[in-house]
Design a protein around this motif. Structure first.
Motif, short mmCIF file in Angstrom:
data_model
loop_
_atom_site.label_atom_id
_atom_site.label_comp_id
_atom_site.label_asym_id
_atom_site.label_seq_id
_atom_site.Cartn_x
_atom_site.Cartn_y
_atom_site.Cartn_z
N THR A 38 3.50 -14.94 -1.61
CA THR A 38 2.44 -15.94 -1.52
C THR A 38 2.40 -16.77 -2.79
N ASN A 39 1.74 -17.92 -2.73
CA ASN A 39 1.60 -18.75 -3.92
C ASN A 39 0.18 -18.67 -4.48
N LYS A 40 -0.63 -17.74 -3.98
CA LYS A 40 -1.99 -17.52 -4.50
C LYS A 40 -2.13 -16.09 -5.00
N THR A 41 -2.59 -15.94 -6.23
CA THR A 41 -2.76 -14.59 -6.78
C THR A 41 -3.85 -13.83 -6.03
N SER A 42 -4.88 -14.52 -5.56
CA SER A 42 -5.96 -13.85 -4.83
C SER A 42 -5.44 -13.26 -3.51
N THR A 43 -4.58 -14.01 -2.83
CA THR A 43 -3.99 -13.52 -1.58
C THR A 43 -3.07 -12.35 -1.86
N MET A 44 -2.26 -12.44 -2.91
CA MET A 44 -1.34 -11.37 -3.26
C MET A 44 -2.10 -10.09 -3.59
N GLU A 45 -3.16 -10.21 -4.36
CA GLU A 45 -3.96 -9.03 -4.72
C GLU A 45 -4.51 -8.35 -3.48
N LYS A 46 -5.02 -9.13 -2.53
CA LYS A 46 -5.56 -8.58 -1.29
C LYS A 46 -4.46 -7.86 -0.50
N GLU A 47 -3.30 -8.48 -0.37
CA GLU A 47 -2.20 -7.88 0.39
C GLU A 47 -1.66 -6.62 -0.29
N MET A 48 -1.60 -6.63 -1.62
CA MET A 48 -1.14 -5.45 -2.34
C MET A 48 -2.09 -4.27 -2.13
N ASN A 49 -3.38 -4.54 -2.15
CA ASN A 49 -4.36 -3.47 -1.96
C ASN A 49 -4.37 -2.96 -0.52
N GLU A 50 -4.08 -3.82 0.44
CA GLU A 50 -3.95 -3.38 1.83
C GLU A 50 -2.74 -2.46 1.97
N ALA A 51 -1.63 -2.83 1.30
CA ALA A 51 -0.42 -1.99 1.34
C ALA A 51 -0.67 -0.67 0.62
N ALA A 52 -1.40 -0.72 -0.50
CA ALA A 52 -1.71 0.50 -1.25
C ALA A 52 -2.56 1.45 -0.42
N ALA A 53 -3.47 0.91 0.38
CA ALA A 53 -4.30 1.74 1.26
C ALA A 53 -3.47 2.44 2.33
N ALA A 54 -2.30 1.86 2.63
CA ALA A 54 -1.38 2.45 3.62
C ALA A 54 -0.35 3.37 2.94
N GLY A 55 -0.52 3.64 1.63
CA GLY A 55 0.36 4.58 0.94
C GLY A 55 1.49 3.96 0.15
N PHE A 56 1.53 2.65 0.04
CA PHE A 56 2.59 1.97 -0.70
C PHE A 56 2.20 1.83 -2.17
N ARG A 57 3.22 1.80 -3.04
CA ARG A 57 3.02 1.57 -4.46
C ARG A 57 3.91 0.41 -4.90
N LEU A 58 3.52 -0.25 -5.99
CA LEU A 58 4.30 -1.36 -6.53
C LEU A 58 5.69 -0.89 -6.94
N SER A 59 6.71 -1.64 -6.52
CA SER A 59 8.08 -1.33 -6.91
C SER A 59 8.66 -2.43 -7.80
N ALA A 60 8.46 -3.69 -7.43
CA ALA A 60 9.01 -4.80 -8.21
C ALA A 60 8.24 -6.08 -7.92
N ALA A 61 8.27 -7.00 -8.90
CA ALA A 61 7.61 -8.29 -8.73
C ALA A 61 8.44 -9.37 -9.40
N MET A 62 8.46 -10.54 -8.77
CA MET A 62 9.25 -11.65 -9.31
C MET A 62 8.67 -12.95 -8.81
N GLY A 63 8.75 -13.97 -9.64
CA GLY A 63 8.28 -15.28 -9.23
C GLY A 63 9.44 -16.26 -9.19
N GLY A 64 9.31 -17.29 -8.37
CA GLY A 64 10.38 -18.27 -8.28
C GLY A 64 10.22 -19.13 -7.05
N GLU A 65 11.31 -19.70 -6.61
CA GLU A 65 11.28 -20.56 -5.45
C GLU A 65 12.14 -19.96 -4.35
N THR A 66 11.52 -19.68 -3.20
CA THR A 66 12.25 -19.12 -2.07
C THR A 66 12.65 -20.23 -1.11
N ALA A 67 13.63 -19.95 -0.26
CA ALA A 67 14.16 -20.96 0.66
C ALA A 67 13.13 -21.42 1.67
#
Length: 197
Positions: A38-67
């Protein structure tokens, strides 16, 4: 028949007699991934916490331009056997244009039990290039109290001196990004931490 051939033949016979056969992937060593972009930190934070609630943990993060998504932050979350299923994490993302503000916000979260987990420089559609810091709090245990220091400079010689001074005070380097940031143009941004006694 040479010695190597005899050994290989013996191994094959042993496998047949015992019924043993190698498996491609053991069931208990599989990993599951969730890719967030996503290009919004607020959206990313929400999605990360939803994934964390499902048992996921942070593995890697990177910024840039995707196709397809253009200027985005991309985070990969992981779930697998090495990750405690009972362990739950809460994530906070910080993105600001001032080093002093970032350090203050990180310290505020540290007082709430959050610890640094990663950083990246990414282009947003709203704020240009920003340094984004990811903080994590483990809800299953009492986190260490940490103190954070941010260093930002455009010269590696200055960075050497500042890192050495921080190191002498007990700070350990945990993250480094290089890029055109809103902090001050082309900069080296270092994040350091030390446990508070």
């Amino acid at each position: 028949m040479n010695r190597m051939t005899r050994m290989m033949l013996f191994s094959c016979c042993a496998c047949v007699l015992t019924g043993w056969a190698p498996r491609a992937v053991a069931q208990d060593s599989q990993y599951e991934y969730r890719v967030l972009a996503t290009n919004k930190t607020s959206t990313m934070e929400k999605e990360m916490n939803e994934a964390a609630a499902a048992g996921f943990r942070l593995s890697a993060a990177m910024g840039g331009e995707t196709a397809f998504g253009g200027k985005e932050a991309v985070v990969v979350m992981i779930k697998g056997p090495a990750i405690n299923a009972e362990k739950r994490s809460i994530y906070r993302l910080l993105a600001t244009s001032k080093t002093s503000t970032m350090q203050k916000e990180m310290q505020h979260l540290a007082e709430e039990g959050f610890e640094y987990r990663g950083q990246t420089v990414f282009k947003t559609t709203f704020g240009g290039e920003e340094v984004c810091v990811i903080m994590e709090r483990d809800t299953a245990q009492t986190s260490r109290q940490m103190e954070y220091k941010l260093l930002a400079t455009s010269k590696t010689s200055t960075m050497q001196k500042e890192l050495q001074e921080a190191g002498s005070a007990g700070f350990r380097l945990v993250g480094l990004t290089v890029g055109q940031t809103a902090f001050g143009g082309a900069e080296l941004v270092s994040i350091l931490e030390k446990a508070v006694k």
